[in-house]
Design a protein around this motif. Structure first.
Motif, short mmCIF file in Angstrom:
data_model
loop_
_atom_site.label_atom_id
_atom_site.label_comp_id
_atom_site.label_asym_id
_atom_site.label_seq_id
_atom_site.Cartn_x
_atom_site.Cartn_y
_atom_site.Cartn_z
N LEU A 250 -57.12 54.40 -12.09
CA LEU A 250 -55.55 54.03 -12.09
C LEU A 250 -55.47 54.21 -10.41
O LEU A 250 -55.41 54.95 -10.29
CB LEU A 250 -54.94 55.58 -12.43
N ARG A 251 -55.95 53.05 -9.50
CA ARG A 251 -56.01 53.31 -8.27
C ARG A 251 -54.24 53.64 -7.67
O ARG A 251 -52.74 53.12 -8.33
CB ARG A 251 -56.13 51.74 -7.96
N ALA A 252 -54.48 54.38 -6.89
CA ALA A 252 -53.27 54.82 -6.13
C ALA A 252 -52.20 53.62 -5.62
O ALA A 252 -52.45 51.97 -5.31
CB ALA A 252 -53.20 55.43 -4.77
N TYR A 253 -51.28 53.71 -5.49
CA TYR A 253 -50.36 52.68 -4.49
C TYR A 253 -50.57 52.06 -3.53
O TYR A 253 -50.79 52.79 -3.14
CB TYR A 253 -48.67 52.69 -5.69
N LYS A 264 -51.49 44.99 -12.10
CA LYS A 264 -52.21 46.28 -12.11
C LYS A 264 -51.90 47.40 -13.02
O LYS A 264 -52.76 47.58 -14.09
CB LYS A 264 -52.05 46.92 -10.87
N VAL A 265 -50.69 47.19 -13.53
CA VAL A 265 -50.18 48.30 -14.67
C VAL A 265 -49.95 47.14 -16.08
O VAL A 265 -50.50 47.71 -16.60
CB VAL A 265 -48.29 47.88 -14.38
N LYS A 300 -43.73 55.72 -10.81
CA LYS A 300 -43.35 55.05 -11.41
C LYS A 300 -44.35 54.37 -12.14
O LYS A 300 -43.97 53.43 -13.31
CB LYS A 300 -42.70 53.86 -10.56
N ASN A 301 -45.28 53.23 -11.59
CA ASN A 301 -46.24 53.01 -12.04
C ASN A 301 -46.69 54.42 -13.26
O ASN A 301 -46.64 53.29 -15.12
CB ASN A 301 -47.72 52.79 -11.51
N LEU A 302 -46.95 55.73 -13.27
CA LEU A 302 -47.67 55.97 -14.56
C LEU A 302 -46.51 56.44 -15.56
O LEU A 302 -46.63 56.15 -16.55
CB LEU A 302 -47.45 57.41 -13.75
#
Length: 336
Positions: A250-253, A264-265, A300-302
């Motif tokens: 899970l790459r950082a924003y 990505k998500v 938010k992505n997580l």
């Protein structure tokens, strides 16, 4: 077996980047690791998601005196000396209050008290199994120290994530390291993705290395290598230490690539759905310090990923599990 959702975090703070960046060069990310852990525990409780915190042994120390009690005599003898963290020990603070970049005892206790997660090892000193000069015997002593420093907290180390993913599950050269893990009661490790652009030896020179890096970056947003999900009970037949391979970092924003964040998500959610439908494992990983900047955007992505997990759990029985929890299920399925 049902499908499973596994998350492993390389919990290391500065010990994971000491050979690349100073504290000052990476200060914001490192300073916010505690906040990241707090939010991870809160969000994982909300969605009933389990996490394996693969933790560098140095972080368990109460203070410098405590840390030095566990240092092995047989330290890694890397040919490139900068890869050893031991020369840095004299310059770090005395305890977590003075130096939260190199100690994390209070956070480890917090994770343990939560009761829903696993604390595994990321080796004692962030040991590099593929770097030239080190030996299997040195790795053995390092692992003993990692196990012993966790014992006063009543933490029984049962899983490992190798620093920089320096392990190749199917190569004879790395088998002795897995034999050491088995000797010390470790039942699972996070292997590399099955796709070739990930599953190459870490320190060897490869023509086209930059092409591999570009393909890995591209693969985060569009499907270059497929879902990277696994029938873990099949790939672990006759194995002493179970391989629970990575599916996705899970790459950082990224502000520069923020227009690609939805892709990505979406890529992760699609692979999770594939795993749930086909009764396979999806293994997500990252470092807590990756979330140390743009924290809200990262979470938010997580949360989107966790919401997808909840739907898949309700629809397909997709289960969140720690590395050791899944290893126990694999063993039970093989004994039926």
């Amino acid at each position: 077996m049902k499908g499973h959702f596994v998350i492993s975090l390389d919990y290391e703070i500065h010990w994971g980047v000491f050979d690349k960046k100073t504290v000052d060069e990476y200060r914001e990310n490192l300073e916010n690791v505690g906040k990241v852990i707090d939010r991870l525990l809160e969000m994982s409780d909300k969605y009933n998601v389990k996490i394996t915190f693969s933790t560098v042994g140095f972080l368990f120390a109460e203070d410098k005196t405590d840390l030095f009690k566990y240092i092995p005599e047989n330290k890694p003898t890397y040919l490139i000396e900068k890869f050893s963290p031991y020369p840095l020990l004299e310059s770090i603070g005395n305890n977590e209050k003075e130096d939260p970049f190199h100690y994390a005892l209070s956070r480890i206790k917090q994770i343990k008290a939560n009761g829903n997660h696993e604390i595994g090892t990321h080796t004692f000193c962030h040991f590099y199994c593929h770097e030239h000069g080190q030996t299997v015997e040195q790795f053995d002593d390092d692992l003993k120290s990692a196990i012993n420093i966790a014992k006063p907290l009543d933490i029984d180390i049962k899983s490992i994530v190798f620093p920089r993913n320096m392990i190749e599950a199917n190569k004879l050269i790395d088998r002795p390291y897995l034999d050491v893990c088995h000797k010390h009661g470790i039942g699972s490790f996070r292997g590399k993705e099955k796709a070739y652009i990930y599953n190459i030896h870490t320190t060897k020179f490869y023509h086209g290395w930059y092409l591999f890096k570009m393909l890995r970056l591209l693969d985060a947003y569009i499907s270059v290598t497929g879902s990277n999900t696994y029938k873990v009970e099949v790939i672990n037949k006759d194995k002493k230490v179970y391989n629970l391979p990575s599916s996705r970092l899970l790459r950082a924003y990224s502000s520069k690539l923020k227009f690609l964040e939805p892709l990505k998500v979406r890529r992760i959610k699609k692979a999770m759905t594939h795993a749930a439908k086909h009764k396979e494992m999806f293994h997500l990983w990252w470092h807590p310090h990756n979330f140390g900047t743009q924290i809200d955007e990262n979470f938010k992505n997580l949360e989107q990923i966790f919401k997808t997990y909840k739907k898949l759990n309700e629809t397909y029985g997709f289960e969140s599990e720690t590395m050791t929890g899944l290893a126990k299920k694999i063993k039970a399925s093989q004994q039926e």
